[in-house]
Design a protein around this motif. Structure first.
Motif, PDB file in Angstrom:
ATOM      1  N   GLU A 209       0.832  -1.205   0.000  1.00  0.00           N
ATOM      2  CA  GLU A 209       0.000   0.000   0.000  1.00  0.00           C
ATOM      3  C   GLU A 209       0.870   1.260   0.000  1.00  0.00           C
ATOM      4  O   GLU A 209       0.538   2.257  -0.632  1.00  0.00           O
ATOM      5  CB  GLU A 209      -0.932   0.050   1.219  1.00  0.00           C
ATOM      6  N   MET A 210       1.980   1.202   0.728  1.00  0.00           N
ATOM      7  CA  MET A 210       2.865   2.359   0.791  1.00  0.00           C
ATOM      8  C   MET A 210       3.512   2.616  -0.569  1.00  0.00           C
ATOM      9  O   MET A 210       3.588   3.761  -1.032  1.00  0.00           O
ATOM     10  CB  MET A 210       3.943   2.160   1.853  1.00  0.00           C
ATOM     11  N   ALA A 211       3.983   1.559  -1.212  1.00  0.00           N
ATOM     12  CA  ALA A 211       4.618   1.711  -2.523  1.00  0.00           C
ATOM     13  C   ALA A 211       3.619   2.256  -3.541  1.00  0.00           C
ATOM     14  O   ALA A 211       3.951   3.131  -4.350  1.00  0.00           O
ATOM     15  CB  ALA A 211       5.185   0.371  -2.988  1.00  0.00           C
ATOM     16  N   GLY A 212       2.393   1.756  -3.488  1.00  0.00           N
ATOM     17  CA  GLY A 212       1.365   2.234  -4.402  1.00  0.00           C
ATOM     18  C   GLY A 212       1.014   3.688  -4.152  1.00  0.00           C
ATOM     19  O   GLY A 212       0.886   4.485  -5.095  1.00  0.00           O
ATOM     20  N   ALA A 213       0.904   4.058  -2.871  1.00  0.00           N
ATOM     21  CA  ALA A 213       0.576   5.439  -2.522  1.00  0.00           C
ATOM     22  C   ALA A 213       1.709   6.377  -2.930  1.00  0.00           C
ATOM     23  O   ALA A 213       1.464   7.492  -3.404  1.00  0.00           O
ATOM     24  CB  ALA A 213       0.314   5.551  -1.018  1.00  0.00           C
ATOM     25  N   ALA A 214       2.946   5.939  -2.764  1.00  0.00           N
ATOM     26  CA  ALA A 214       4.087   6.766  -3.141  1.00  0.00           C
ATOM     27  C   ALA A 214       4.077   7.058  -4.636  1.00  0.00           C
ATOM     28  O   ALA A 214       4.284   8.208  -5.056  1.00  0.00           O
ATOM     29  CB  ALA A 214       5.392   6.079  -2.743  1.00  0.00           C
ATOM     30  N   ARG A 215       3.834   6.038  -5.439  1.00  0.00           N
ATOM     31  CA  ARG A 215       3.822   6.245  -6.890  1.00  0.00           C
ATOM     32  C   ARG A 215       2.707   7.206  -7.290  1.00  0.00           C
ATOM     33  O   ARG A 215       2.922   8.106  -8.106  1.00  0.00           O
ATOM     34  CB  ARG A 215       3.663   4.900  -7.613  1.00  0.00           C
ATOM     35  N   GLU A 216       1.534   7.036  -6.684  1.00  0.00           N
ATOM     36  CA  GLU A 216       0.408   7.896  -7.023  1.00  0.00           C
ATOM     37  C   GLU A 216       0.660   9.335  -6.579  1.00  0.00           C
ATOM     38  O   GLU A 216       0.504  10.287  -7.356  1.00  0.00           O
ATOM     39  CB  GLU A 216      -0.874   7.359  -6.374  1.00  0.00           C
ATOM     40  N   GLN A 217       1.060   9.495  -5.318  1.00  0.00           N
ATOM     41  CA  GLN A 217       1.248  10.845  -4.772  1.00  0.00           C
ATOM     42  C   GLN A 217       2.400  11.591  -5.433  1.00  0.00           C
ATOM     43  O   GLN A 217       2.283  12.766  -5.785  1.00  0.00           O
ATOM     44  CB  GLN A 217       1.499  10.759  -3.259  1.00  0.00           C
ATOM     45  N   PHE A 218       3.514  10.908  -5.608  1.00  0.00           N
ATOM     46  CA  PHE A 218       4.706  11.613  -6.082  1.00  0.00           C
ATOM     47  C   PHE A 218       4.658  11.914  -7.576  1.00  0.00           C
ATOM     48  O   PHE A 218       5.211  12.915  -8.016  1.00  0.00           O
ATOM     49  CB  PHE A 218       5.965  10.820  -5.732  1.00  0.00           C
ATOM     50  N   THR A 219       4.017  11.052  -8.370  1.00  0.00           N
ATOM     51  CA  THR A 219       3.891  11.372  -9.793  1.00  0.00           C
ATOM     52  C   THR A 219       2.877  12.497  -9.998  1.00  0.00           C
ATOM     53  O   THR A 219       3.072  13.369 -10.850  1.00  0.00           O
ATOM     54  CB  THR A 219       3.480  10.140 -10.619  1.00  0.00           C
ATOM     55  N   LEU A 220       1.812  12.518  -9.213  1.00  0.00           N
ATOM     56  CA  LEU A 220       0.780  13.544  -9.361  1.00  0.00           C
ATOM     57  C   LEU A 220       1.198  14.891  -8.779  1.00  0.00           C
ATOM     58  O   LEU A 220       0.963  15.941  -9.379  1.00  0.00           O
ATOM     59  CB  LEU A 220      -0.520  13.081  -8.688  1.00  0.00           C
ATOM     60  N   ASN A 221       1.831  14.844  -7.606  1.00  0.00           N
ATOM     61  CA  ASN A 221       2.073  16.087  -6.862  1.00  0.00           C
ATOM     62  C   ASN A 221       3.511  16.585  -6.874  1.00  0.00           C
ATOM     63  O   ASN A 221       3.756  17.758  -6.582  1.00  0.00           O
ATOM     64  CB  ASN A 221       1.643  15.903  -5.401  1.00  0.00           C
ATOM     65  N   LYS A 222       4.457  15.701  -7.176  1.00  0.00           N
ATOM     66  CA  LYS A 222       5.870  16.087  -7.070  1.00  0.00           C
ATOM     67  C   LYS A 222       6.645  15.859  -8.370  1.00  0.00           C
ATOM     68  O   LYS A 222       7.879  15.902  -8.358  1.00  0.00           O
ATOM     69  CB  LYS A 222       6.533  15.296  -5.924  1.00  0.00           C
ATOM     70  N   ASN A 223       5.943  15.620  -9.468  1.00  0.00           N
ATOM     71  CA  ASN A 223       6.575  15.473 -10.790  1.00  0.00           C
ATOM     72  C   ASN A 223       7.552  14.310 -10.885  1.00  0.00           C
ATOM     73  O   ASN A 223       8.434  14.294 -11.759  1.00  0.00           O
ATOM     74  CB  ASN A 223       7.297  16.767 -11.190  1.00  0.00           C
ATOM     75  N   ALA A 224       7.413  13.331  -9.981  1.00  0.00           N
ATOM     76  CA  ALA A 224       8.282  12.150 -10.073  1.00  0.00           C
ATOM     77  C   ALA A 224       7.985  11.401 -11.371  1.00  0.00           C
ATOM     78  O   ALA A 224       6.847  11.360 -11.841  1.00  0.00           O
ATOM     79  CB  ALA A 224       8.056  11.237  -8.875  1.00  0.00           C
ATOM     80  N   GLN A 225       9.017  10.818 -11.964  1.00  0.00           N
ATOM     81  CA  GLN A 225       8.859  10.022 -13.175  1.00  0.00           C
ATOM     82  C   GLN A 225       8.591   8.576 -12.780  1.00  0.00           C
ATOM     83  O   GLN A 225       9.416   7.960 -12.104  1.00  0.00           O
ATOM     84  CB  GLN A 225      10.115  10.123 -14.037  1.00  0.00           C
ATOM     85  N   ALA A 226       7.460   8.046 -13.200  1.00  0.00           N
ATOM     86  CA  ALA A 226       7.073   6.689 -12.809  1.00  0.00           C
ATOM     87  C   ALA A 226       8.126   5.665 -13.218  1.00  0.00           C
ATOM     88  O   ALA A 226       8.358   4.681 -12.502  1.00  0.00           O
ATOM     89  CB  ALA A 226       5.715   6.329 -13.412  1.00  0.00           C
ATOM     90  N   ASP A 227       8.789   5.886 -14.361  1.00  0.00           N
ATOM     91  CA  ASP A 227       9.788   4.919 -14.817  1.00  0.00           C
ATOM     92  C   ASP A 227      11.124   5.078 -14.093  1.00  0.00           C
ATOM     93  O   ASP A 227      12.066   4.325 -14.347  1.00  0.00           O
ATOM     94  CB  ASP A 227       9.988   5.001 -16.329  1.00  0.00           C
ATOM     95  N   ARG A 228      11.215   6.071 -13.174  1.00  0.00           N
ATOM     96  CA  ARG A 228      12.402   6.205 -12.334  1.00  0.00           C
ATOM     97  C   ARG A 228      12.060   5.901 -10.875  1.00  0.00           C
ATOM     98  O   ARG A 228      12.801   6.263  -9.962  1.00  0.00           O
ATOM     99  CB  ARG A 228      13.005   7.614 -12.436  1.00  0.00           C
ATOM    100  N   MET A 229      10.926   5.237 -10.666  1.00  0.00           N
ATOM    101  CA  MET A 229      10.537   4.765  -9.331  1.00  0.00           C
ATOM    102  C   MET A 229      10.636   3.242  -9.329  1.00  0.00           C
ATOM    103  O   MET A 229      10.082   2.576 -10.206  1.00  0.00           O
ATOM    104  CB  MET A 229       9.117   5.221  -8.978  1.00  0.00           C
ATOM    105  N   TYR A 230      11.353   2.712  -8.342  1.00  0.00           N
ATOM    106  CA  TYR A 230      11.661   1.286  -8.324  1.00  0.00           C
ATOM    107  C   TYR A 230      11.198   0.661  -7.014  1.00  0.00           C
ATOM    108  O   TYR A 230      11.487   1.172  -5.926  1.00  0.00           O
ATOM    109  CB  TYR A 230      13.168   1.068  -8.484  1.00  0.00           C
TER     110      TYR A 230
END
Length: 237
Positions: A209-230
């Motif tokens: 749940e934490m990994a899923g929430a991180a991907r959702e929150q950080f790509t939406l709100n912090k411009n994180a690149q999903a393909d650079r999240m591991y």
């Protein structure tokens, strides 16, 4: 690859959390951030991150296993390992596994995020980066319910003091009155500290749940690149 291992030692790290050292009968080649499977039965293999670094593990494999009695999945593995240690028997592992290893060729800053014993995953990556003299900025955020869960806190403080490119931020959900660090959820702490994560390679270990929430929150709100999240979790969610 299936390999027989001797259980060299089992030491408590915190309440219901154990450091296990395994000595495989033949060397295991792995990358920092990969995991192994403990074979409990023909169709029962249970994954645990390798906490040791591939460049200086001296032939041993280190695991950090959170094994409260209500967590039968992990508790049964620790009991099997205790029996093997006492009786001189073997534990069978299947290794290596996982695609979320550290991308050593990257020049991007690194954000390591751990919840609980997910620390074993980021510990391998951190130790490997230090051993390889990787100078990218490294930010490690480790969240736990209480201070006891952050069993390697002092070691990480010392590492951060010794390496200018390493920043360690401990985060507690239940903090004592004299706590000097962050309080609350580890993802919230990161959200507060970073305006943008667009330039970061992000490595995550903890509950799915934490990994899923991180991907959702950080790509939406912090411009994180999903393909650079591991995270190993991303292969399943």
């Amino acid at each position: 690859m299936t390999i027989q291992c001797k259980v060299k030692s089992i030491q408590p790290l915190a309440c219901n959390t154990y450091q296990v050292l395994l000595h495989p009968e033949s060397p295991v080649s792995f990358k920092a951030g990969q995991y192994l499977m403990v074979v409990m039965g023909e169709k029962d293999k249970r994954p645990f991150s390798i906490a040791s670094s591939p460049c200086r593990h001296e032939g041993e494999l280190e695991l950090h296993i959170g094994a409260a009695e209500q967590n039968a999945y992990a508790h049964e593995v620790v009991e099997a390992m205790k029996a093997a240690l006492e009786q001189g028997g073997d534990i069978t592992i299947d290794a290596p596994h996982g695609e979320a290893w550290v991308k050593e060729e990257s020049e991007r800053p690194i954000l390591l995020i751990a919840g609980g014993t997910g620390f074993s995953y980021v510990r391998s990556i951190l130790d490997h980066c230090i051993a390889q003299n990787i100078t990218n900025p490294i930010h490690l955020y480790w969240g736990g319910r209480d201070e006891q869960q952050l069993y390697a806190k002092q070691e990480l403080v010392q590492i951060a003091d010794a390496h200018r490119n390493v920043t360690f931020v401990p985060v507690l959900e239940n903090a004592p009155a004299d706590w000097q660090g962050k309080v609350g959820n580890v993802l919230q702490a990161i959200d507060q500290d970073f305006d943008s994560l667009a330039e970061y390679d992000i490595y995550i270990a903890g509950r799915f749940e934490m990994a899923g929430a991180a991907r959702e929150q950080f790509t939406l709100n912090k411009n994180a690149q999903a393909d650079r999240m591991y995270a190993d979790a991303y292969a399943f969610i």
